[in-house]
Scaffold this motif. Structure first.
Motif, PDB file in Angstrom:
ATOM      1  N   GLY A  97       4.198  21.015  57.616  1.00  8.95           N
ATOM      2  CA  GLY A  97       4.271  21.739  58.967  1.00  8.95           C
ATOM      3  C   GLY A  97       5.226  20.768  59.811  1.00  8.95           C
ATOM      4  O   GLY A  97       5.374  21.015  60.810  1.00  8.95           O
ATOM      5  N   VAL A 117       9.825  23.564  66.849  1.00 11.22           N
ATOM      6  CA  VAL A 117       9.709  22.780  65.585  1.00 11.22           C
ATOM      7  C   VAL A 117      10.673  21.798  65.301  1.00 11.22           C
ATOM      8  O   VAL A 117      10.256  20.960  64.420  1.00 11.22           O
ATOM      9  CB  VAL A 117       9.546  24.312  64.501  1.00 11.22           C
ATOM     10  CG1 VAL A 117       9.471  23.794  63.049  1.00 11.22           C
ATOM     11  CG2 VAL A 117       8.512  25.043  64.937  1.00 11.22           C
ATOM     12  N   GLY A 154       8.464  21.140  59.612  1.00  7.54           N
ATOM     13  CA  GLY A 154       9.641  21.917  59.840  1.00  7.54           C
ATOM     14  C   GLY A 154      10.540  21.878  59.004  1.00  7.54           C
ATOM     15  O   GLY A 154      12.022  22.417  59.112  1.00  7.54           O
ATOM     16  N   LYS A 155      10.229  21.415  57.643  1.00  8.16           N
ATOM     17  CA  LYS A 155      11.263  21.447  56.446  1.00  8.16           C
ATOM     18  C   LYS A 155      11.789  22.899  56.192  1.00  8.16           C
ATOM     19  O   LYS A 155      13.052  23.161  55.933  1.00  8.16           O
ATOM     20  CB  LYS A 155      10.546  20.754  55.198  1.00  8.16           C
ATOM     21  CG  LYS A 155      10.046  19.578  55.792  1.00  8.16           C
ATOM     22  CD  LYS A 155       9.615  18.846  54.260  1.00  8.16           C
ATOM     23  CE  LYS A 155       8.418  19.516  53.591  1.00  8.16           C
ATOM     24  NZ  LYS A 155       7.175  19.511  54.578  1.00  8.16           N
ATOM     25  N   SER A 156      10.880  23.697  56.000  1.00 10.32           N
ATOM     26  CA  SER A 156      11.014  25.144  55.608  1.00 10.32           C
ATOM     27  C   SER A 156      12.116  25.834  56.632  1.00 10.32           C
ATOM     28  O   SER A 156      13.146  26.273  56.491  1.00 10.32           O
ATOM     29  CB  SER A 156      10.268  26.054  55.247  1.00 10.32           C
ATOM     30  OG  SER A 156       9.265  25.461  54.207  1.00 10.32           O
ATOM     31  N   THR A 157      11.649  25.500  58.057  1.00 11.44           N
ATOM     32  CA  THR A 157      12.474  26.059  58.981  1.00 11.44           C
ATOM     33  C   THR A 157      13.919  25.518  58.932  1.00 11.44           C
ATOM     34  O   THR A 157      14.747  26.234  59.237  1.00 11.44           O
ATOM     35  CB  THR A 157      11.723  25.670  60.544  1.00 11.44           C
ATOM     36  OG1 THR A 157      10.415  26.206  60.365  1.00 11.44           O
ATOM     37  CG2 THR A 157      12.549  26.388  61.617  1.00 11.44           C
TER      38      THR A 157
HETATM   39  N1  LIG Z   1       8.176  32.706  61.993  1.00  7.52           N
HETATM   40  C1  LIG Z   1       7.820  31.827  62.526  1.00  7.52           C
HETATM   41  N2  LIG Z   1       7.073  32.108  63.777  1.00  7.52           N
HETATM   42  C2  LIG Z   1       6.201  31.189  64.224  1.00  7.52           C
HETATM   43  N3  LIG Z   1       5.960  29.888  63.903  1.00  7.52           N
HETATM   44  C3  LIG Z   1       6.537  29.617  62.753  1.00  7.52           C
HETATM   45  C4  LIG Z   1       7.363  30.530  62.128  1.00  7.52           C
HETATM   46  N4  LIG Z   1       7.710  29.737  60.875  1.00  7.52           N
HETATM   47  C5  LIG Z   1       7.324  28.463  61.009  1.00  7.52           C
HETATM   48  N5  LIG Z   1       6.381  28.422  62.082  1.00  7.52           N
HETATM   49  C6  LIG Z   1       5.656  27.304  62.383  1.00  7.52           C
HETATM   50  O1  LIG Z   1       6.837  26.193  62.467  1.00  7.52           O
HETATM   51  C7  LIG Z   1       6.056  24.848  61.966  1.00  7.52           C
HETATM   52  C8  LIG Z   1       6.911  24.449  61.046  1.00  7.52           C
HETATM   53  O2  LIG Z   1       6.669  25.106  59.810  1.00  7.52           O
HETATM   54  P1  LIG Z   1       7.494  25.051  58.297  1.00  7.52           P
HETATM   55  O3  LIG Z   1       8.984  24.793  58.816  1.00  7.52           O
HETATM   56  O4  LIG Z   1       7.031  25.954  57.402  1.00  7.52           O
HETATM   57  O5  LIG Z   1       7.264  23.454  58.001  1.00  7.52           O
HETATM   58  P2  LIG Z   1       7.040  22.704  56.451  1.00  7.52           P
HETATM   59  O6  LIG Z   1       7.883  23.598  55.739  1.00  7.52           O
HETATM   60  O7  LIG Z   1       7.631  21.296  56.808  1.00  7.52           O
HETATM   61  O8  LIG Z   1       5.619  23.028  56.073  1.00  7.52           O
HETATM   62  C9  LIG Z   1       4.670  25.245  61.726  1.00  7.52           C
HETATM   63  O9  LIG Z   1       4.020  25.024  62.646  1.00  7.52           O
HETATM   64  C10 LIG Z   1       4.678  26.715  61.503  1.00  7.52           C
HETATM   65  O10 LIG Z   1       3.549  27.340  62.027  1.00  7.52           O
END
Ligand SMILES: Nc1ncnc2c1ncn2[C@@H]1O[C@H](COP(=O)(O)OP(=O)(O)O)[C@@H](O)[C@H]1O
Ligand SMILES: [Mg+2]
Lengths: 246, 492
Positions: free
Chosen positions: A41, A20, A43-46
């Protein structure tokens, strides 16, 4: 130049085979407002969750105030989290507590502040977000905009040095977005260091010091809002902006 | 004689015997201190199952319930001759020998016959009473039945697993033999004409006939060996000194014919005073005691069960680290094991098994066993409750700097509890009913008390109806109270 409050070095995060975050090196200076934008998707939240270690990075490091979070023990990480408030898309208020109790809980249980002092501070914060008349309400009776403002007050109650916002207005009805952005803008005016993931381009333009464009696991562009919106450098960003600004 | 031995009681007995012989043989080999031990503590504890008049039964004497009967008189004489005080401890017949081996009691006098099988596990005195068997019938049938052979194409009842049950099967032909656990139930079946006769011991038959004008007794004419009709006092294996001392008393009893001349008539008098007033209201104290114990057991077990449940649930949900993995494995195994074994066996295991290490009173053992049992179920509810709380709640708490412990305690658990409150309420109500299981180790809860009232009054149905209503009042009140709290917890 002052020392940056957050420094991210070669940060990478994978969920299984899903890479991610691939390689992110950036820094946030004290008092700066960073707006992170990018496709869903991406990876901003991550990324945001790696900053306060709600998500453990796969590699690389996150330095907060000079300390490398990835090497610290749980206790110290808990302490540093106090200094990084976080506001979520879904508010995540505690439904079994009143607004006031939501705000008082962490200061009392974590910092050991007494009830009277915590109550006083909570009322101050509620005034700041224009909700003091809802102190005794339960979260279920609040509108989305009100709930998010309570969530901001709750995070501020720990007197954080940095505030992280993860799409704070995405779950709101359009007419409530303004009241939340106003509170955030005020906070920025007071000099709070903020990292905001949002799709509100107006907010980015008027409040942000820097805009980070994130896609495919990298920060593709890091620029001033003017430069970014008027003259995006990468094709990826141009493409994204053309879709969003249509 | 009573000889009920349900299979797993036998198993528990075998298990306990295994333990005790392993640990005790070395101690016994040197000198037998059993008598001096009893004399030192000044009391001789007699175990008995007081549901078998006139051998032993509960009577109300000056407003107090007391265990009386000819066996108690025998016990008193033995104690007196040893110069110590007699203490009578009541429990179900099946539990008596285990209690003896685990040191809960010093001797057992409960109309017990010294069969070869029992001799393997305990030591018996000489016989203090030679009984015989009668068949109790409805008085209206008196002309029809003469002895065991008159019941062709009819049904005879006997206590399940008793000598009478086995002999009735062996020594009749064309007769159906119906087994029931308690004599009161058999009499009830007789009076409602489901069976035509009840085979039981002569003194018991006499007691029933004397107290119920509708009944009559006829001779059984069974062919029986002396050991099947005689009663002896049982002591722990190897306590020769105690047996020798008791035998002196028993021999005197035999020689002076004390049982027939003194003990039985005295017991008969209690029976009379006991059955003058058989209204259920007369026994309100007995029922009240039952309610009291049922509530004590339930409330304590719910409390401790809840604590155990929380700990188990947290252990089961632990992630990472060798210690946490080990704890998770242990907690999972525990929950599976408890849920996979009957509560009754757990109760007996705690009382008798744990009793080998620490001598716990029956009530404490019951509470421990039921708490341990309930904890396993509560753990699963709590685990479900914790999982039902949105992950965002934990994240919000952690982002505020709260440790995982603080988050759990102040944010997650309160919400989890609210979600599972109805399940916990059900568990509480289930426990009110299931606490009846501890009656087997002699705790005076409702079922135990109702059995005593039944054998006291010779009335089969009324006490059952009473406790049915009482149980309902308890559970109904409890569910109202729980609903009230449930409503108060609804903020959203
Ligand atoms: N806890 C997790 N377990 C598995 N995959 C995750 C988890 N959290 C996020 N992802 C994956 O990481 C990717 C980025 O997600 P996320 O950070 O939410 O993106 P955004 O916030 O930019 O929309 C996505 O493909 C999502 O499915
Ligand atoms: Mg996101």
């Amino acid at each position: 130049m002052t020392k940056p409050i957050i420094e991210v070095k070669n940060l990478a995060k994978s969920f299984g085979k899903n890479e991610v975050l691939k390689d992110i090196t950036e820094q946030v200076d004290s008092g700066q407002v960073i707006v992170v934008i990018g496709p869903s998707g991406g990876g901003k939240s991550t990324f945001l969750r790696c900053l306060n270690l709600l998500e453990t990075p796969t590699s690389g490091e996150v330095d907060f105030d000079g300390e490398n979070l990835t090497t610290l023990d749980t206790k110290r990480v808990n302490e540093l989290r106090e200094e990084m408030g976080m506001v979520f898309q879904g508010f995540n208020l505690f439904p079994n507590m009143t607004v006031l109790e939501n705000i008082k809980l962490a200061p009392m249980k974590v910092k050991g502040i007494n009830d009277a002092a915590a109550t006083k501070r909570a009322h101050e914060l509620l005034k700041q977000v224009n909700l003091d008349d809802h102190a005794d309400a339960f979260p279920s009776s609040l509108s989305g905009g009100q709930a998010q403002r309570v969530a901001i007050a709750r995070a501020l109650a720990m007197d954080p040095k940095v505030m992280l916002f993860d799409e704070p207005t995405s779950a709101l009805d359009p007419e409530m977005v303004g009241e939340v952005l106003n509170v955030m803008q005020e906070l920025a005016n007071q000099g709070m260091t903020m990292v905001v993931v949002t799709h509100e381009m107006g907010f980015a333009k008027s409040v942000a010091d820097r805009v980070w464009f994130m896609a495919d696991g990298y920060i593709q562009e890091n620029n001033t809002p003017e430069a970014f919106f008027d003259n995006p450098q990468t094709e990826r960003a141009q493409d994204f902006l053309s879709k969003i600004l249509m | 004689m009573k000889k009920r031995l349900v299979l797993f009681f036998a198993l528990v007995l075998a298990l306990v015997t295994g333990f005790t012989t392993m640990t005790a043989t070395t101690a016994n080999a040197a000198t037998d201190t059993s008598l001096s031990k009893v004399q030192k503590k000044g009391t001789l504890v007699m175990g008995t199952s007081p549901d078998y008049p006139p051998y032993e039964f509960q009577a109300t004497v000056h407003g107090k319930t007391k265990i009386v009967g000819m066996d108690v008189a025998v016990g008193e004489k033995i104690a007196k001759d040893m110069g110590v005080k007699l203490v009578v401890k009541s429990m179900s017949f099946d539990s008596l020998l285990v209690a003896l081996q685990t040191g809960k009691v010093d001797m057992v006098i409960s109309g017990m016959n010294p069969t070869p099988a029992r001799r393997k596990n305990v030591d018996f005195t000489h016989t203090y009473y030679q009984g015989g068997y009668s068949i109790v019938i409805n008085k209206s049938d008196k002309g029809i039945y003469k002895n065991k052979d008159s019941f062709v194409n009819k049904t005879i009842g006997a206590q399940t697993g008793s000598t009478m049950y086995n002999e009735s099967k062996k020594q009749t032909s064309g007769t159906t033999v119906k087994g029931m656990t308690s004599v009161s139930d058999l009499i009830l079946a007789l009076q409602s004409h489901k069976i035509q006769g009840v085979a039981m011991e002569k003194p018991s038959a006499q007691a029933y006939v004397a107290n119920n004008k509708e009944l009559a007794a006829i001779p059984s004419d069974f062919n029986l060996s002396a050991s099947d009709t005689s009663a002896s006092v049982a002591f722990k294996k190897g306590s020769t000194a105690l047996v020798t001392a008791a035998n002196k008393s028993v021999d005197q009893i035999k020689k002076q014919n004390l049982v027939n001349k003194t003990y039985l008539p005295a017991a008969g008098k209690y029976l009379k005073t006991n059955t003058v007033n058989t209204s259920m209201f007369h026994y309100w104290k007995a029922f009240l005691t039952g309610i009291e114990y049922t509530l004590i057991i339930t409330v304590c077990s719910v409390f401790f069960g809840f604590i155990i449940g929380v700990i188990l649930a947290l252990a089961r949900m632990g992630q990472g680290g060798a210690v946490k993995t080990g704890l998770r494995w242990l907690a999972t195994a525990y929950v599976e094991f408890i849920r996979g074994t009957p509560m009754m066996v757990q109760v007996m295991f705690v009382y008798f098994g744990l009793g080998l290490i620490v001598n716990l009173p029956a009530l404490t053992s019951g509470i421990i066993a039921i708490s341990l049992n309930s904890g396993a179920y509560v753990a699963e509810y709590i685990r479900g409750g914790i999982n039902s709380v949105d992950d965002g709640q934990t994240e919000a708490a952690r982002s505020l700097g709260m440790s995982s412990g603080l988050s759990m305690r102040y944010v997650i658990l309160p919400q989890a509890l609210k979600n599972i409150w109805p399940s916990l309420g059900n568990e509480f109500i289930t426990l009110i009913k299931d606490s009846s299981i501890v009656s087997i180790i002699g705790v005076s809860e409702l079922i135990f008390q109702s059995n005593i009232v039944r054998s006291d009054t010779y009335r089969g149905v009324a006490p059952i109806a009473v406790i049915m209503v009482l149980y309902f009042i308890l559970t109904f009140t409890a569910s109202r109270i729980l609903n009230y709290f449930e409503r108060r917890m609804q903020h959203d």
